[in-house]
Motif scaffolding. Structure first.
Motif, PDB file in Angstrom:
ATOM      1  N   VAL A 279     -78.315 -32.979   2.686  1.00 29.62           N
ATOM      2  CA  VAL A 279     -79.108 -33.001   1.458  1.00 29.62           C
ATOM      3  C   VAL A 279     -78.437 -33.927   0.462  1.00 29.62           C
ATOM      4  O   VAL A 279     -77.233 -33.807   0.210  1.00 29.62           O
ATOM      5  CB  VAL A 279     -79.237 -31.586   0.858  1.00 29.62           C
ATOM      6  N   PRO A 280     -79.162 -34.873  -0.131  1.00 31.49           N
ATOM      7  CA  PRO A 280     -78.545 -35.841  -1.039  1.00 31.49           C
ATOM      8  C   PRO A 280     -78.083 -35.211  -2.351  1.00 31.49           C
ATOM      9  O   PRO A 280     -78.623 -34.188  -2.786  1.00 31.49           O
ATOM     10  CB  PRO A 280     -79.669 -36.857  -1.276  1.00 31.49           C
ATOM     11  N   TRP A 281     -77.105 -35.861  -2.968  1.00 31.39           N
ATOM     12  CA  TRP A 281     -76.541 -35.340  -4.209  1.00 31.39           C
ATOM     13  C   TRP A 281     -77.576 -35.270  -5.328  1.00 31.39           C
ATOM     14  O   TRP A 281     -77.457 -34.454  -6.259  1.00 31.39           O
ATOM     15  CB  TRP A 281     -75.340 -36.177  -4.655  1.00 31.39           C
ATOM     16  N   GLN A 282     -78.603 -36.099  -5.252  1.00 29.77           N
ATOM     17  CA  GLN A 282     -79.627 -36.072  -6.290  1.00 29.77           C
ATOM     18  C   GLN A 282     -80.282 -34.702  -6.399  1.00 29.77           C
ATOM     19  O   GLN A 282     -80.654 -34.261  -7.492  1.00 29.77           O
ATOM     20  CB  GLN A 282     -80.691 -37.142  -6.013  1.00 29.77           C
ATOM     21  N   ARG A 283     -80.444 -34.030  -5.254  1.00 29.26           N
ATOM     22  CA  ARG A 283     -81.046 -32.690  -5.283  1.00 29.26           C
ATOM     23  C   ARG A 283     -80.135 -31.701  -6.020  1.00 29.26           C
ATOM     24  O   ARG A 283     -80.600 -30.766  -6.667  1.00 29.26           O
ATOM     25  CB  ARG A 283     -81.291 -32.190  -3.857  1.00 29.26           C
ATOM     26  N   VAL A 284     -78.840 -31.909  -5.908  1.00 29.97           N
ATOM     27  CA  VAL A 284     -77.890 -31.042  -6.605  1.00 29.97           C
ATOM     28  C   VAL A 284     -78.026 -31.231  -8.118  1.00 29.97           C
ATOM     29  O   VAL A 284     -78.029 -30.249  -8.881  1.00 29.97           O
ATOM     30  CB  VAL A 284     -76.456 -31.336  -6.145  1.00 29.97           C
ATOM     31  N   MET A 285     -78.142 -32.466  -8.559  1.00 31.54           N
ATOM     32  CA  MET A 285     -78.305 -32.716  -9.990  1.00 31.54           C
ATOM     33  C   MET A 285     -79.580 -32.076 -10.514  1.00 31.54           C
ATOM     34  O   MET A 285     -79.606 -31.505 -11.611  1.00 31.54           O
ATOM     35  CB  MET A 285     -78.316 -34.224 -10.249  1.00 31.54           C
ATOM     36  N   ASP A 286     -80.633 -32.143  -9.723  1.00 26.62           N
ATOM     37  CA  ASP A 286     -81.892 -31.513 -10.138  1.00 26.62           C
ATOM     38  C   ASP A 286     -81.741 -30.001 -10.236  1.00 26.62           C
ATOM     39  O   ASP A 286     -82.287 -29.360 -11.142  1.00 26.62           O
ATOM     40  CB  ASP A 286     -83.010 -31.848  -9.150  1.00 26.62           C
ATOM     41  N   ALA A 287     -80.981 -29.427  -9.317  1.00 22.95           N
ATOM     42  CA  ALA A 287     -80.799 -27.975  -9.307  1.00 22.95           C
ATOM     43  C   ALA A 287     -79.915 -27.504 -10.458  1.00 22.95           C
ATOM     44  O   ALA A 287     -79.923 -26.316 -10.802  1.00 22.95           O
ATOM     45  CB  ALA A 287     -80.191 -27.530  -7.982  1.00 22.95           C
ATOM     46  N   ALA A 288     -79.160 -28.412 -11.047  1.00 15.12           N
ATOM     47  CA  ALA A 288     -78.304 -28.039 -12.182  1.00 15.12           C
ATOM     48  C   ALA A 288     -79.099 -27.950 -13.483  1.00 15.12           C
ATOM     49  O   ALA A 288     -78.641 -27.322 -14.455  1.00 15.12           O
ATOM     50  CB  ALA A 288     -77.168 -29.062 -12.339  1.00 15.12           C
ATOM     51  N   ARG A 289     -80.284 -28.549 -13.515  1.00 15.19           N
ATOM     52  CA  ARG A 289     -81.035 -28.654 -14.762  1.00 15.19           C
ATOM     53  C   ARG A 289     -81.313 -27.326 -15.446  1.00 15.19           C
ATOM     54  O   ARG A 289     -81.150 -27.218 -16.673  1.00 15.19           O
ATOM     55  CB  ARG A 289     -82.363 -29.391 -14.520  1.00 15.19           C
ATOM     56  N   PRO A 290     -81.750 -26.280 -14.736  1.00 19.62           N
ATOM     57  CA  PRO A 290     -82.110 -25.050 -15.451  1.00 19.62           C
ATOM     58  C   PRO A 290     -80.996 -24.453 -16.286  1.00 19.62           C
ATOM     59  O   PRO A 290     -81.269 -23.787 -17.287  1.00 19.62           O
ATOM     60  CB  PRO A 290     -82.533 -24.100 -14.315  1.00 19.62           C
ATOM     61  N   ALA A 291     -79.744 -24.664 -15.903  1.00 13.63           N
ATOM     62  CA  ALA A 291     -78.629 -24.024 -16.603  1.00 13.63           C
ATOM     63  C   ALA A 291     -77.976 -24.919 -17.650  1.00 13.63           C
ATOM     64  O   ALA A 291     -77.053 -24.481 -18.340  1.00 13.63           O
ATOM     65  CB  ALA A 291     -77.570 -23.585 -15.591  1.00 13.63           C
ATOM     66  N   LEU A 292     -78.437 -26.139 -17.803  1.00 20.76           N
ATOM     67  CA  LEU A 292     -77.718 -27.084 -18.652  1.00 20.76           C
ATOM     68  C   LEU A 292     -77.641 -26.638 -20.107  1.00 20.76           C
ATOM     69  O   LEU A 292     -76.599 -26.797 -20.758  1.00 20.76           O
ATOM     70  CB  LEU A 292     -78.362 -28.467 -18.561  1.00 20.76           C
ATOM     71  N   ALA A 293     -78.731 -26.090 -20.649  1.00 24.72           N
ATOM     72  CA  ALA A 293     -78.702 -25.662 -22.047  1.00 24.72           C
ATOM     73  C   ALA A 293     -77.687 -24.550 -22.259  1.00 24.72           C
ATOM     74  O   ALA A 293     -76.939 -24.548 -23.237  1.00 24.72           O
ATOM     75  CB  ALA A 293     -80.090 -25.208 -22.486  1.00 24.72           C
ATOM     76  N   ALA A 294     -77.641 -23.594 -21.329  1.00 28.93           N
ATOM     77  CA  ALA A 294     -76.689 -22.496 -21.461  1.00 28.93           C
ATOM     78  C   ALA A 294     -75.255 -22.980 -21.281  1.00 28.93           C
ATOM     79  O   ALA A 294     -74.339 -22.511 -21.964  1.00 28.93           O
ATOM     80  CB  ALA A 294     -77.014 -21.400 -20.442  1.00 28.93           C
ATOM     81  N   VAL A 295     -75.039 -23.912 -20.359  1.00 28.71           N
ATOM     82  CA  VAL A 295     -73.699 -24.472 -20.163  1.00 28.71           C
ATOM     83  C   VAL A 295     -73.243 -25.190 -21.424  1.00 28.71           C
ATOM     84  O   VAL A 295     -72.121 -24.993 -21.910  1.00 28.71           O
ATOM     85  CB  VAL A 295     -73.688 -25.425 -18.950  1.00 28.71           C
ATOM     86  N   TRP A 296     -74.099 -26.027 -21.972  1.00 32.42           N
ATOM     87  CA  TRP A 296     -73.766 -26.773 -23.187  1.00 32.42           C
ATOM     88  C   TRP A 296     -73.453 -25.816 -24.337  1.00 32.42           C
ATOM     89  O   TRP A 296     -72.495 -26.030 -25.089  1.00 32.42           O
ATOM     90  CB  TRP A 296     -74.939 -27.680 -23.547  1.00 32.42           C
ATOM     91  N   ALA A 297     -74.241 -24.754 -24.453  1.00 30.49           N
ATOM     92  CA  ALA A 297     -74.017 -23.794 -25.532  1.00 30.49           C
ATOM     93  C   ALA A 297     -72.672 -23.093 -25.400  1.00 30.49           C
ATOM     94  O   ALA A 297     -72.086 -22.662 -26.400  1.00 30.49           O
ATOM     95  CB  ALA A 297     -75.148 -22.763 -25.553  1.00 30.49           C
ATOM     96  N   GLY A 298     -72.171 -22.980 -24.175  1.00 28.14           N
ATOM     97  CA  GLY A 298     -70.902 -22.300 -23.963  1.00 28.14           C
ATOM     98  C   GLY A 298     -69.682 -23.163 -24.191  1.00 28.14           C
ATOM     99  O   GLY A 298     -68.556 -22.647 -24.207  1.00 28.14           O
ATOM    100  N   TRP A 299     -69.872 -24.459 -24.359  1.00 22.11           N
ATOM    101  CA  TRP A 299     -68.725 -25.339 -24.592  1.00 22.11           C
ATOM    102  C   TRP A 299     -68.313 -25.308 -26.059  1.00 22.11           C
ATOM    103  O   TRP A 299     -69.152 -25.200 -26.963  1.00 22.11           O
ATOM    104  CB  TRP A 299     -69.081 -26.777 -24.222  1.00 22.11           C
ATOM    105  N   SER A 300     -67.024 -25.459 -26.282  1.00 23.74           N
ATOM    106  CA  SER A 300     -66.527 -25.581 -27.652  1.00 23.74           C
ATOM    107  C   SER A 300     -66.882 -26.950 -28.216  1.00 23.74           C
ATOM    108  O   SER A 300     -67.255 -27.868 -27.475  1.00 23.74           O
ATOM    109  CB  SER A 300     -65.004 -25.405 -27.671  1.00 23.74           C
TER     110      SER A 300
END
Length: 486
Positions: A279-300
């Motif tokens: 499976v190409p890495w592009q699919r992994v980047m797409d699968a990361a999208r749903p959590a990006l807002a929560a991840v960003w919010a958790g960073w200092s």
């Protein structure tokens, strides 16, 4: 302020591009709303993103990811719109949902949906042409237009989209004030007069640069093109949509991605696991999208700053990718030598007979390169540093303390979509959507994320209290998850 929460809500939307139009359509379709869409341009709907484009400009995501909850769906509309989609469908192995179609088609789709809604919903949806110069809540929420008109409502939604790019800092010696500099490639006033063999310097190497280079090539331009950016990196390409199947389930856990380094490790591990399955890495980047807002919010704040300084470029070229046919066209330009991509900094510009002399300091060697070009085009992407801008209506809102630019220069401070004032209080009448809210959500420029944000705000404003004050960093993720199967 008048107590208007138990009455019908009247919403003034500032900005009639994609974000503002989608919100206006969604709100006007919901019970209890009257909507006024204010846009200064002649046409509302497409905006710059889907209006100022040439036939060669394709969507950066497939048709399935452009569905925004309107009827007919974008895919159904494409089938009957009469456009020649054969190349796009062939590239996608016959599957329209996976095809990369011209951007202008999505703009036409939005414009048509808006015109239909304006014609069928009467006073529930109106379009006003004008430039908003002031936004206030005294005595009630209202906007004032440049021609003196005043529109009153119960809520104001700022949906102005992306701002024009900011000229890079260098010794320009007056070039920035001359016709030889193009400050915004989507408003290139003398493009028709550019000689076909004129050498052109493109500042930036991202998707905007790619668009401009292919646009010039499509118009028959034969002269040399130079692209200069700090890293000299080009966007990656979407995986072969016809030949590579296999998806990746959402995997990014905010608890395990507490800073940029940990996040990178989690993504790299997911890429390795996907690679073992073909499976190409592009699919992994797409699968990361749903959590990006929560991840960003958790960073200092410090972690966010480090990411923007050291990792943003690498993130962008992997996350914001080219359609395969766009990549093929770009490879033809670079392979023939007509487009040269340089890693370095623009250190100086000076007018010379016939054009501009540009000095570029190369990234690795530190040596300088002198170029003589006919035009310098700013392709650095949209600016968002509101603290240094005197731009209406934001300047008046800042002076009144109603909005606060974020410290990293990404946009406006918000909680959800409600803007925060100078005291950190969430407004109950003033809201922002799309790129303006990047400080809270980071990734909120693509259609799936904006669509999620739009529909959540309509839902919140539909409640009797007017809105919810939940500081929910995962609100976009919830809607993106719902849309993954489209």
């Amino acid at each position: 302020m008048l107590n208007v929460w138990e009455t019908r809500k009247s919403i003034i939307v500032v900005g009639g591009g994609f974000t503002g139009t989608l919100f206006a359509l969604a709100a006007a379709a919901a019970p209890g709303f009257d909507v006024v869409l204010v846009e200064r341009a002649r046409d509302a709907g497409p905006g710059l993103a889907y209006g100022a484009c040439a036939p060669c400009h394709l969507l950066n995501v497939p048709v399935a990811r452009m569905e925004v909850g309107l009827k007919p769906t974008f895919a159904h509309w494409l089938v009957s719109c009469g456009a020649d989609l054969s190349d796009a469908i062939d590239e996608a192995g016959g599957d329209l949902s996976r095809a990369f179609v011209p951007r202008a088609l999505f703009g036409a789709y939005l414009a048509e949906r808006l015109e239909e809604a304006l014609a069928s919903r009467g006073e529930r949806l109106r379009r006003v042409r004008g430039e908003v110069v002031r936004v206030s809540d005294r005595p009630v929420p209202c906007v004032q237009l440049a021609d003196g008109r005043r529109l009153e409502g119960t809520h104001v939604v700022l949906a102005t989209g992306n701002l024009p790019p900011k000229p890079p800092r260098c010794r320009d010696n007056g070039v920035y004030d001359s016709p030889l500099f193009v400050p915004d490639p989507w408003r290139w006033e003398d493009l028709e007069a550019l000689p076909a063999d004129a050498p052109v310097l493109l500042i930036g190497s991202g998707l905007t640069m790619v668009d401009v280079a292919l646009m010039l090539a499509g118009r028959g331009h034969r002269g040399p093109l130079w692209s200069v950016s700090r890293h000299g990196l080009l966007p990656h390409t979407h995986a072969d949509v016809a030949g590579l199947g296999g998806g990746v389930e959402p995997f990014l856990d905010p608890a395990e991605a507490r800073d940029p380094v940990r996040t990178l490790r989690v993504i790299r591990a997911a890429v390795a696991r996907a690679g073992e399955k073909g499976v190409p890495w592009q699919r992994v980047m797409d699968a990361a999208r749903p959590a990006l807002a929560a991840v960003w919010a958790g960073w200092s704040q410090a972690a966010r700053e480090r990411f923007l300084r050291h990792g943003r470029t690498y993130w962008d070229i992997h996350r914001h990718r080219m359609a395969p046919r766009i990549a093929t066209g770009l490879e033809a330009l670079t392979g023939s030598g007509r487009l040269k991509v340089l890693a370095g900094r623009l250190s100086g510009l000076e007018r010379v007979p016939g054009g501009v002399a540009a000095t570029v300091r190369r990234r690795h060697s530190g040596r300088t390169l002198a170029l003589e070009v006919s035009r310098v085009v700013n392709c650095t992407g949209p600016r968002s540093d509101f603290a240094s801008l005197a731009l209406p209506p934001f300047d008046g809102l800042m002076a009144a303390g109603r909005i606060v630019p974020d410290a990293l220069g990404l946009g406006l401070e918000t909680r959800g979509s409600a803007v925060l004032d100078r005291f950190g209080h969430a407004s109950d009448w003033l809201f922002a959507l799309g790129p303006l809210t990047r400080p809270s959500f980071w990734e909120v420029t693509a259609v799936p994320e904006v669509s999620a944000q739009v529909h959540r705000l309509v839902e919140e404003l539909s409640r009797p209290s007017g809105r919810s004050h939940r500081p929910d960093a995962g609100l976009i993720a919830e809607f993106v998850n719902l849309g993954e199967g489209i």
